[in-house]
Design an enzyme around this catalytic site. Structure first.
Site, PDB file in Angstrom:
ATOM      1  N   LYS A  82    -115.414  76.938  87.838  1.00  0.00           N
ATOM      2  CA  LYS A  82    -115.264  75.477  87.738  1.00  0.00           C
ATOM      3  C   LYS A  82    -114.477  75.045  88.973  1.00  0.00           C
ATOM      4  O   LYS A  82    -113.259  75.110  88.993  1.00  0.00           O
ATOM      5  CB  LYS A  82    -114.511  75.129  86.456  1.00  0.00           C
ATOM      6  CG  LYS A  82    -114.817  73.751  85.870  1.00  0.00           C
ATOM      7  CD  LYS A  82    -114.579  72.580  86.786  1.00  0.00           C
ATOM      8  CE  LYS A  82    -113.128  72.154  86.885  1.00  0.00           C
ATOM      9  NZ  LYS A  82    -112.888  71.157  87.956  1.00  0.00           N
TER      10      LYS A  82
ATOM     11  N   GLU B 222    -101.782  80.930  89.693  1.00  0.00           N
ATOM     12  CA  GLU B 222    -101.312  80.757  91.071  1.00  0.00           C
ATOM     13  C   GLU B 222    -101.021  79.271  91.241  1.00  0.00           C
ATOM     14  O   GLU B 222    -101.940  78.460  91.300  1.00  0.00           O
ATOM     15  CB  GLU B 222    -102.364  81.261  92.052  1.00  0.00           C
ATOM     16  CG  GLU B 222    -102.639  82.738  91.824  1.00  0.00           C
ATOM     17  CD  GLU B 222    -103.482  83.406  92.907  1.00  0.00           C
ATOM     18  OE1 GLU B 222    -104.147  82.698  93.662  1.00  0.00           O
ATOM     19  OE2 GLU B 222    -103.453  84.644  92.967  1.00  0.00           O
TER      20      GLU B 222
ATOM     21  N   GLU C 252     -92.961  69.220  95.054  1.00  0.00           N
ATOM     22  CA  GLU C 252     -94.029  69.569  95.991  1.00  0.00           C
ATOM     23  C   GLU C 252     -94.723  68.288  96.457  1.00  0.00           C
ATOM     24  O   GLU C 252     -95.362  67.598  95.654  1.00  0.00           O
ATOM     25  CB  GLU C 252     -95.039  70.498  95.304  1.00  0.00           C
ATOM     26  CG  GLU C 252     -96.082  71.048  96.254  1.00  0.00           C
ATOM     27  CD  GLU C 252     -97.112  71.940  95.555  1.00  0.00           C
ATOM     28  OE1 GLU C 252     -97.548  71.604  94.448  1.00  0.00           O
ATOM     29  OE2 GLU C 252     -97.467  72.976  96.151  1.00  0.00           O
TER      30      GLU C 252
HETATM   31  P1  NAD Z   1    -104.941  70.681  89.919  1.00  0.00           P
HETATM   32  O1  NAD Z   1    -104.059  71.456  89.021  1.00  0.00           O
HETATM   33  O2  NAD Z   1    -104.970  69.214  89.808  1.00  0.00           O
HETATM   34  O3  NAD Z   1    -106.461  71.146  89.747  1.00  0.00           O
HETATM   35  C1  NAD Z   1    -106.872  72.483  89.949  1.00  0.00           C
HETATM   36  C2  NAD Z   1    -108.132  72.740  89.137  1.00  0.00           C
HETATM   37  O4  NAD Z   1    -107.807  72.651  87.751  1.00  0.00           O
HETATM   38  C3  NAD Z   1    -109.263  71.749  89.375  1.00  0.00           C
HETATM   39  O5  NAD Z   1    -110.490  72.430  89.361  1.00  0.00           O
HETATM   40  C4  NAD Z   1    -109.148  70.825  88.171  1.00  0.00           C
HETATM   41  O6  NAD Z   1    -110.352  70.207  87.840  1.00  0.00           O
HETATM   42  C5  NAD Z   1    -108.733  71.818  87.100  1.00  0.00           C
HETATM   43  N1  NAD Z   1    -108.054  71.232  85.935  1.00  0.00           N
HETATM   44  C6  NAD Z   1    -107.276  70.124  85.888  1.00  0.00           C
HETATM   45  N2  NAD Z   1    -106.830  69.912  84.628  1.00  0.00           N
HETATM   46  C7  NAD Z   1    -107.344  70.910  83.866  1.00  0.00           C
HETATM   47  C8  NAD Z   1    -107.251  71.233  82.481  1.00  0.00           C
HETATM   48  N3  NAD Z   1    -106.547  70.494  81.632  1.00  0.00           N
HETATM   49  N4  NAD Z   1    -107.903  72.325  82.037  1.00  0.00           N
HETATM   50  C9  NAD Z   1    -108.609  73.102  82.892  1.00  0.00           C
HETATM   51  N5  NAD Z   1    -108.744  72.842  84.218  1.00  0.00           N
HETATM   52  C10 NAD Z   1    -108.114  71.757  84.692  1.00  0.00           C
HETATM   53  O7  NAD Z   1    -104.549  71.155  91.381  1.00  0.00           O
HETATM   54  P2  NAD Z   1    -105.081  70.563  92.778  1.00  0.00           P
HETATM   55  O8  NAD Z   1    -104.441  69.228  92.974  1.00  0.00           O
HETATM   56  O9  NAD Z   1    -106.569  70.692  92.826  1.00  0.00           O
HETATM   57  O10 NAD Z   1    -104.490  71.627  93.824  1.00  0.00           O
HETATM   58  C11 NAD Z   1    -103.257  71.510  94.445  1.00  0.00           C
HETATM   59  C12 NAD Z   1    -102.229  72.409  93.775  1.00  0.00           C
HETATM   60  O11 NAD Z   1    -102.675  73.759  93.819  1.00  0.00           O
HETATM   61  C13 NAD Z   1    -100.887  72.404  94.476  1.00  0.00           C
HETATM   62  O12 NAD Z   1     -99.868  72.352  93.515  1.00  0.00           O
HETATM   63  C14 NAD Z   1    -100.857  73.754  95.202  1.00  0.00           C
HETATM   64  O13 NAD Z   1     -99.571  74.261  95.479  1.00  0.00           O
HETATM   65  C15 NAD Z   1    -101.601  74.609  94.240  1.00  0.00           C
HETATM   66  N6  NAD Z   1    -102.112  75.815  94.906  1.00  0.00           N
HETATM   67  C16 NAD Z   1    -101.535  77.026  94.620  1.00  0.00           C
HETATM   68  C17 NAD Z   1    -101.980  78.184  95.265  1.00  0.00           C
HETATM   69  C18 NAD Z   1    -101.372  79.525  94.964  1.00  0.00           C
HETATM   70  O14 NAD Z   1    -101.975  80.523  95.317  1.00  0.00           O
HETATM   71  N7  NAD Z   1    -100.216  79.610  94.329  1.00  0.00           N
HETATM   72  C19 NAD Z   1    -103.010  78.096  96.195  1.00  0.00           C
HETATM   73  C20 NAD Z   1    -103.572  76.850  96.463  1.00  0.00           C
HETATM   74  C21 NAD Z   1    -103.111  75.705  95.802  1.00  0.00           C
END
Ligand code: NAD
Length: 503
Positions: free
Chosen positions: A189, A264, A396
């Site tokens: 997804k 992550e 962040e």
């Molecule tokens: P997000 O949490 O908004 O979304 C990530 C994914 O989760 C998307 O595909 C989204 O559709 C899905 N999602 C959202 N709500 C959900 C739910 N209730 N159930 C299941 N899936 C759901 O994150 P983002 O804004 O896309 O990404 C940025 C974040 O990711 C930042 O906080 C960044 O630090 C983090 N990040 C972490 C790493 C790591 O390796 N630690 C790497 C890259 C990004």
């Protein structure tokens, strides 16, 4: 829109609408609805993307389940399965320019940087093929002359992979490669804000001719499609990369079906620069580490701690560098910082600059040229005179914004560096070798670099501590997550067995 002469060298002159990929077929969403996919540079629509919902997740999971339970994938001879994995890597390499282009178009990440991300993506597949061939091994335990007990690794089942928009293709392949190589089947997804390269991954895997149902992609929103995947009883594990709050929701929602979760999550990583550091190299690394990937990078060094003795010189040098960063069209090869992913994220980052002023810091930022006014641009920014307890030092921001603080000695900076909820990465710059190790040991984070920028070694564990994650992927550490270990106890002699009820 990007100019036509720039597009001419690419195959996809216009972007077709995007389907889901389920059971080896590209298919519209059952509900027939779509999501508008926007270009962050122009805020014009690129295309429409099928909006998968729970019915589509059910269909994809059923396909993946059938492929796992009755298909050839998990029992296939290793050499044959790995040939598929190497083939995916080769096909990605053939498409590097195309994928980098799609990634930059979709996310606003500069193309010079997306090209490197795509190379890493094919390496993710080759690396995991090599790892499975060489390191997916069990242990044997001899117990006197009575038993040989040994362990084996079995694939877990259907892997649900949920990814963010900030480095989409690289992060998708980082999960898909180990999940497939170890014999699982997959439902991916991808983030709703960056679907283009995930669609190309489906095209690549389709071309590699994997058995039907082994790999599936369901586009859609997190709260609907993502949520249905997390709650589905036939999905055994969820590998998630994204925000900390989303990770926490997913853990709660996966509890009823007892899934294994790898998390992550977000970061607010410190870079610590001591007076004796190699000044120019520390400066290069600090600037790259926060402003590359538009600052939308989980391991970004978003908090700088610079030692008092060099603070004026270092901050002056930073101001000059930051003012000269080339902000522009992500498809231009010399662009260093592009537009942020969407208007919502742009507003969030801009709001932090207002918070910074309210908190009494000095905000040093530039102007965005009129020619770029349609895009979601935030100029590279420094927040000076910050205190560690301020929101801009704790939360962040996930944009091209560096919060700068100073320190006097080692003990103080370790406390400051650790005085945050996150614990993903950390960077230490000093020419005192003992101190470099010492500080790296004490900073609470999953990954530390001493006198280095963020250079990944794929064999090492990847992940964060505190609010930055749970578990480790990467190297053979990923096997703990993507495989089930079983122990087989074999008696090689006639050990004593109780004889209940014997007359
Ligand atoms: P997000 O949490 O908004 O979304 C990530 C994914 O989760 C998307 O595909 C989204 O559709 C899905 N999602 C959202 N709500 C959900 C739910 N209730 N159930 C299941 N899936 C759901 O994150 P983002 O804004 O896309 O990404 C940025 C974040 O990711 C930042 O906080 C960044 O630090 C983090 N990040 C972490 C790493 C790591 O390796 N630690 C790497 C890259 C990004």
């Amino acid at each position: 829109m990007v100019s036509t002469n720039k597009l001419a060298s690419y195959k996809h002159e216009t972007q077709q609408n995007i389907s889901l990929y389920i059971n080896g077929e590209f298919t519209p969403a059952i509900g027939g609805t779509t999501i508008k996919n926007m270009n962050p540079f122009t805020n014009e629509q690129i295309n429409e993307v099928a909006e998968g919902q729970s019915a589509d997740i059910n269909k994809a999971v059923a396909a993946a389940r059938e492929a796992f339970d009755h298909g050839p994938w998990k029992t296939m001879k290793l050499k044959k399965r790995m040939a598929y994995i190497y083939r995916i890597a080769d096909l990605i390499d053939e498409e590097i320019e195309e994928i980098a282009y799609l990634e930059s178009l979709d996310t606003g990440l500069p193309i010079s940087q997306t090209r490197n991300m795509v190379s890493r993506a094919s390496e993710n597949f080759r690396f995991y093929a090599r790892m499975v061939e060489s390191r997916l091994v069990g242990d044997a335990y001899q117990v006197d002359d009575e038993f040989i007990n040994y362990t084996i690794h079995a694939p877990v089942g259907v892997a649900g992979l949920i990814t963010p928009w900030n480095a989409p293709f690289m992060l998708e392949t980082w999960k898909v490669a180990p999940a497939l190589a170890t014999g699982n089947t997959v439902v991916l997804k991808p983030a709703e804000l960056s679907p283009l390269s995930a669609n190309l991954l489906a095209e690549v895997i389709h071309k590699a001719d994997l058995p039907k149902g082994v790999f599936n992609v369901v586009h859609g929103y997190g709260e609907t499609a993502g949520d249905a995947l997390v709650k589905h009883p036939d999905v055994q594990l969820i590998s998630f990369t994204g925000e900390t709050t989303t990770g926490s929701t997913i853990i709660k929602n996966s509890a009823d079906t007892l899934k294994s979760c790898s998390m992550e999550l977000g970061g607010k990583s410190p870079i610590i620069v001591f007076e004796d550091a190699d000044f120019e190299r520390a400066l290069d690394a600090c600037v790259w580490g926060i402003y590359s990937f538009n600052g939308e990078r989980c391991t970004a060094n978003s908090r700088l701690f610079v030692q008092e003795g060099i603070k004026d010189k270092f901050i002056d040098a930073l101001k000059i560098r930051v003012a000269n960063i080339k902000v522009g069209d992500p498809l231009e090869s010399d662009t260093e910082v592009g537009p942020l992913i969407d208007k919502g994220h742009y507003s969030k980052v801009k709001n932090y600059l207002e918070i910074a002023i309210e908190e009494g810091t000095e905000v040093v930022t530039g102007d965005i040229p009129i020619a770029l006014a349609k895009g979601n641009f935030v100029a590279p920014t420094l927040i000076l005179n910050a205190e560690n307890n301020m929101r801009v030092a704790q939360e962040e921001i996930f944009g091209p914004v560096l919060t700068v603080m100073t320190f006097e000695d080692e003990d103080e900076v370790i406390k400051l560096a650790n005085g945050v909820d996150y614990g993903l990465a950390g960077y230490v710059w000093t020419n005192d070798i003992k101190r470099g190790h010492r500080v790296a040991h004490k900073v609470e984070a999953g990954m530390l670099w001493v006198n280095a920028q963020n250079v990944r070694d794929l064999r090492t564990p990847f992940g964060g501590s505190k609010s930055s994650g749970i578990g480790r992927e990467g190297g053979h550490y990923g096997f703990d997550f993507y495989t089930e270990q079983k122990v087989i106890h074999v008696s090689i002699a006639d050990h004593h067995i109780q004889q209940f009820g014997k007359i």
